[in-house]
Structures are given as structure tokens and as C-alpha cells.
Scaffold this motif. Structure first.
Motif, PDB file in Angstrom:
ATOM      1  N   ALA A 183       0.832  -1.201   0.000  1.00 28.58           N
ATOM      2  CA  ALA A 183       0.000   0.000   0.000  1.00 28.58           C
ATOM      3  C   ALA A 183       0.864   1.247   0.000  1.00 28.58           C
ATOM      4  O   ALA A 183       0.561   2.228  -0.693  1.00 28.58           O
ATOM      5  N   GLU A 184       1.962   1.231   0.767  1.00 30.80           N
ATOM      6  CA  GLU A 184       2.798   2.424   0.845  1.00 30.80           C
ATOM      7  C   GLU A 184       3.498   2.730  -0.476  1.00 30.80           C
ATOM      8  O   GLU A 184       3.836   3.877  -0.755  1.00 30.80           O
ATOM      9  N   SER A 185       3.689   1.716  -1.320  1.00 35.14           N
ATOM     10  CA  SER A 185       4.352   1.967  -2.597  1.00 35.14           C
ATOM     11  C   SER A 185       3.481   2.807  -3.529  1.00 35.14           C
ATOM     12  O   SER A 185       4.006   3.539  -4.387  1.00 35.14           O
ATOM     13  N   ILE A 186       2.168   2.718  -3.371  1.00 38.10           N
ATOM     14  CA  ILE A 186       1.269   3.536  -4.188  1.00 38.10           C
ATOM     15  C   ILE A 186       1.359   4.990  -3.743  1.00 38.10           C
ATOM     16  O   ILE A 186       1.392   5.909  -4.573  1.00 38.10           O
ATOM     17  N   HIS A 217      -7.540   5.956   0.609  1.00 42.75           N
ATOM     18  CA  HIS A 217      -8.209   5.199   1.671  1.00 42.75           C
ATOM     19  C   HIS A 217      -9.101   4.153   1.032  1.00 42.75           C
ATOM     20  O   HIS A 217      -9.616   4.332  -0.076  1.00 42.75           O
ATOM     21  N   GLY A 218      -9.279   3.047   1.732  1.00 39.66           N
ATOM     22  CA  GLY A 218     -10.219   2.044   1.270  1.00 39.66           C
ATOM     23  C   GLY A 218     -11.635   2.573   1.265  1.00 39.66           C
ATOM     24  O   GLY A 218     -11.953   3.584   1.907  1.00 39.66           O
ATOM     25  N   ILE A 235      -3.787   3.995   1.991  1.00 41.35           N
ATOM     26  CA  ILE A 235      -2.654   4.125   1.065  1.00 41.35           C
ATOM     27  C   ILE A 235      -1.765   5.243   1.596  1.00 41.35           C
ATOM     28  O   ILE A 235      -1.912   6.426   1.258  1.00 41.35           O
ATOM     29  N   VAL A 236      -0.828   4.849   2.441  1.00 38.15           N
ATOM     30  CA  VAL A 236      -0.055   5.825   3.204  1.00 38.15           C
ATOM     31  C   VAL A 236       1.325   5.256   3.507  1.00 38.15           C
ATOM     32  O   VAL A 236       1.496   4.031   3.620  1.00 38.15           O
ATOM     33  N   ALA A 237       2.302   6.137   3.650  1.00 35.76           N
ATOM     34  CA  ALA A 237       3.652   5.713   4.015  1.00 35.76           C
ATOM     35  C   ALA A 237       3.605   4.946   5.334  1.00 35.76           C
ATOM     36  O   ALA A 237       2.917   5.342   6.273  1.00 35.76           O
ATOM     37  N   SER A 248      -9.224   4.677  -2.827  1.00 34.27           N
ATOM     38  CA  SER A 248      -9.068   5.903  -3.610  1.00 34.27           C
ATOM     39  C   SER A 248      -7.600   6.146  -3.924  1.00 34.27           C
ATOM     40  O   SER A 248      -6.703   5.714  -3.200  1.00 34.27           O
ATOM     41  N   VAL A 249      -7.375   6.839  -5.035  1.00 39.76           N
ATOM     42  CA  VAL A 249      -6.055   7.377  -5.368  1.00 39.76           C
ATOM     43  C   VAL A 249      -6.277   8.864  -5.576  1.00 39.76           C
ATOM     44  O   VAL A 249      -6.861   9.288  -6.570  1.00 39.76           O
ATOM     45  N   GLU A 250      -5.828   9.693  -4.617  1.00 43.02           N
ATOM     46  CA  GLU A 250      -6.235  11.098  -4.608  1.00 43.02           C
ATOM     47  C   GLU A 250      -5.149  12.050  -4.108  1.00 43.02           C
ATOM     48  O   GLU A 250      -5.311  12.723  -3.094  1.00 43.02           O
ATOM     49  N   PRO A 251      -4.036  12.142  -4.822  1.00 39.58           N
ATOM     50  CA  PRO A 251      -3.066  13.160  -4.427  1.00 39.58           C
ATOM     51  C   PRO A 251      -3.640  14.560  -4.612  1.00 39.58           C
ATOM     52  O   PRO A 251      -4.535  14.785  -5.429  1.00 39.58           O
ATOM     53  N   GLY A 252      -3.107  15.482  -3.850  1.00 37.66           N
ATOM     54  CA  GLY A 252      -3.527  16.881  -3.967  1.00 37.66           C
ATOM     55  C   GLY A 252      -2.350  17.809  -3.766  1.00 37.66           C
ATOM     56  O   GLY A 252      -1.346  17.445  -3.137  1.00 37.66           O
TER      57      GLY A 252
END
Length: 375
Positions: A283-286, A309-310, A321-323, A336-340
Motif C-alpha cells: 500500500a505504501e508503494s502507491i 483510503h479504502g 494508502i499511506v507511508a 481511492s487514489v487522490e493526491p492533492g
């Protein structure tokens, strides 16, 4: 809403029976106490929340599960196939001790797991009723089931994603200069229901400087020409599974000269993270895939939250999805895949899709264009 109110269709009996037995197996000798909420909905197909009267599903390490429920609430369970599931029902009335009824099915238990969002008034009373049992959270047990969605759950998430895409396709109907965020938000909220959701769970319209606050909701700020506007919206479809999608809009040509170049970095980061999703990676790799693109552009300090987040019966659930999260991704996991990127006091932008891990890669559930939409 009553704690006993079913919402939408109840899953097949065989599916529910399997979930209850898998929960018992995952608990590995620990008794389970599951209060109304998303965990109970997952196990019994039942929605709602906890109130001052105790309702709980008791799953002992051995023996027959039992639903302890106020007698006044019992008629609301008529559509739940409790007999077919092999679940006893024990009712109680005001003046009875429901905690003793629950504890009776767990007598002799050395350890009991209580669902994460059980109100404290019930948690403490159950602790008193089971003084010799270690009390732990049920979340780590139930999440092992809920993280891996089955085909029906994934199909529900697809339909939720398509429904919220239809709302984003209509944003240009409402987003224009002279209107407040609250006015635009009200139109979006109505459209979320019109397009197939049971309700709007959240509506974020962050215009101009408000877009730099990731969890800004709505305000009376009047939208102006040149504003960049973050629109983050979602809610449950009748089956209870949620949508969550963010797109960023510009009301005319953005006033800030750095918007277009910065947004290009964000778009590349979001795509890099989606492309990195597949079984067997962490998960952290994403998170790292998105963050590395933003950091390479010198903008790392402006990406101030996890990448995802799931999602399922809750908008936010495992996996995160976090370090630091070394969890290995598996088929059926949805998140979700949601960088900002957020420029304090000026503007912000976010791109968010829900994705599902497949047997050999990834399936995005949101299909709207990712580029900055200039209205």
C-alpha cells in the motif's frame, strides 16, 4: 434513523452465512460483539446506528450466535433471515439488563472484541458485565473480511462510481461566478440523489483559497472568475456501497500563473499512482508513486495527506494508502487514489478516482477526464 432499519436489498443468505462463519474463524477463539453500523451491515445486511438501547450481534468462539435486541426494535428485523443464518434472537425490554444477556453467551471467554464504533456507554457496560475478559477492538478482525471485496461488492462500487461520474458531468450546470459555494453544493447534493445514490454523504466545493483546505466543506464565499474550485463528492447507493470522486475546475482562465504547470504535475502524480496498482505491491508503494512525482517537482510540502483510503460500506476504511503501511495489495481491494497540491491562501487541486485491484493490475471505477476542467 432506527438502529434496526434495513437499507436496500439484503445479500443472499449463503453470502451472509459465509461472512458470519469467516468472522468467527478470523476471531480465532475471541468472542465478537458487533453493534449496528457498517460491520453489522456487512454481516447481516442491516444498516443503522447505535443508540442508548443496546443492540448487538454476539458471535461466541463456540456455540450459536445471538442477536440481542430491544423488543420494540425486533419487528424491524423481519426481513433479515436470522433463522436461516442460524442466529438466535434474544429480546429485552426497558428495565432488563441487556449487557447480562450478551455476556451470558460469552461466559468463560478470556477475550472479547467489540466493534470499533460501539458507543462508550455500551463498551463500558459490557466491560462490567464481562470483568474477566480482555476487551479489544473487532476492527482488525472484521477488516480482514471487508478489505477483500467479492464480485457483487465490486459491481456495487462500479455502479456507485458511474453514478458520481454522472454528477461531475453536470457540474458545469451550477458552477459559475456570482454563486456561493453553498448554492452550488445544494445543487450537487440534489443531483447525487437524482443520479442514483440513496443520499449525499458529503459535498465539498472549495473555491479559490478554500480549495487549499482539503476538508473544506461549503461556505457563503461567492465564486469569482479565475477561481480554481475543488469538487469532492460522494455517497452510498441503496446497497450501502459508497462513491467518492474529486475533480478540479477553473471558472474561466485561472488567475494564478502557476496553476497550469502545477496541475500538470498533479495529473502525472495521480496517473503514476494508478499505474503502480497491482497485486503483490505494498500500500505504501502507491503513496510513494504519487509523492515522488510531486516531490521531484519541488512541491512536496504542498501534498499534506495520504494518497488514499479504502472504500466500501464506509467511505473511509482499510486499506489506507499511506507511508508506513506495508500491507500487500490483493485482488478485490478497493481504494481511492487522490493526491492533492494545496497552495495556502491561494488555491488547491485534487484528482481522485476509486480503483480496484484485479488479478493482474487495476480497474479504475471513475471515468471522468482528469484534466483541469475550464468552465
Amino acid at each position: 434513523m432506527s438502529s434496526r432499519t434495513p437499507q436496500g436489498p439484503i445479500p443472499d443468505v449463503a453470502v451472509l452465512r459465509s461472512r458470519v462463519e469467516r468472522a468467527r474463524t478470523e476471531a480465532a477463539g475471541t468472542g465478537l460483539l458487533i453493534a449496528p453500523g457498517s460491520d453489522l451491515r456487512y454481516l447481516l445486511g442491516l444498516g443503522g446506528g447505535s443508540f442508548e438501547r443496546l443492540t448487538t450481534l454476539v458471535i461466541p468462539a463456540d456455540g450459536v450466535p445471538v442477536l440481542v435486541v430491544p423488543k420494540m426494535e425486533a419487528p424491524g428485523f423481519a426481513d433479515v433471515p436470522l433463522d436461516e443464518l442460524g442466529i438466535d434472537v434474544v429480546t429485552w425490554v426497558d428495565g432488563d439488563d441487556p449487557y447480562a444477556l450478551a455476556a451470558d453467551r460469552l461466559s468463560g471467554a478470556d477475550r472479547v472484541a467489540v466493534s470499533d464504533f460501539t458507543p462508550a456507554l455500551h463498551v463500558l457496560a459490557l466491560r462490567s458485565a464481562l470483568p474477566k475478559a480482555e476487551q479489544v477492538l473487532a476492527g482488525p478482525i472484521v477488516r480482514e473480511l471487508r478489505m477483500r471485496k467479492d464480485a457483487a461488492e465490486i459491481d456495487a462500487l462500479r455502479r456507485a462510481g458511474a453514478a458520481i461520474d454522472r454528477v461531475h458531468a453536470r457540474v458545469r450546470e451550477w458552477l459559475r461566478p456570482g454563486r456561493t459555494e453553498a448554492e452550488v453544493g445544494a445543487d450537487i447534493e440534489a443531483a447525487i440523489v437524482e443520479e442514483g445514490h440513496a443520499a449525499a454523504d458529503f459535498v465539498i466545493v472549495g473555491s479559490g483559497p478554500n480549495g487549499a483546505s482539503p476538508h473544506h466543506s461549503l461556505s457563503d464565499r461567492v465564486i469569482e472568475s479565475g477561481d480554481v474550485v475543488v469538487v469532492d463528492i460522494g455517497g452510498p447507493i441503496p446497497e450501502g456501497y459508497n462513491s467518492d470522486s474529486t475533480r478540479t475546475y477553473a471558472v474561466g482562465t485561472p488567475r494564478d500563473a502557476d496553476v497550469m504547470a502545477t496541475y500538470a504535475v498533479l495529473e502525472a502524480a495521480q496517473q503514476a499512482a494508478v499505474d503502480a496498482v497491482r497485486p503483490g505491491v505494498s500500500a505504501e508503494s502507491i503513496d510513494a508513486a504519487a509523492r515522488s512525482v510531486i516531490e521531484a517537482a519541488g512541491l512536496g510540502e504542498y501534498f499534506i495527506h495520504r494518497t488514499g483510503h479504502g472504500i466500501g460500506l464506509d467511505v473511509h476504511e482499510e486499506p489506507y494508502i499511506v507511508a508506513g503501511n506495508e500491507l500487500t495489495l490483493e485482488p478485490g481491494m478497493a481504494f481511492s487514489v487522490e493526491p492533492g497540491i494545496y497552495r495556502p491562501g491561494r488555491w488547491g487541486a485534487r484528482i481522485e478516482d476509486i480503483v480496484v485491484v484485479t488479478a493482474d493490475g487495476v480497474e479504475p471505477l471513475n471515468r471522468r477526464p482528469h484534466g483541469l476542467t475550464v468552465l
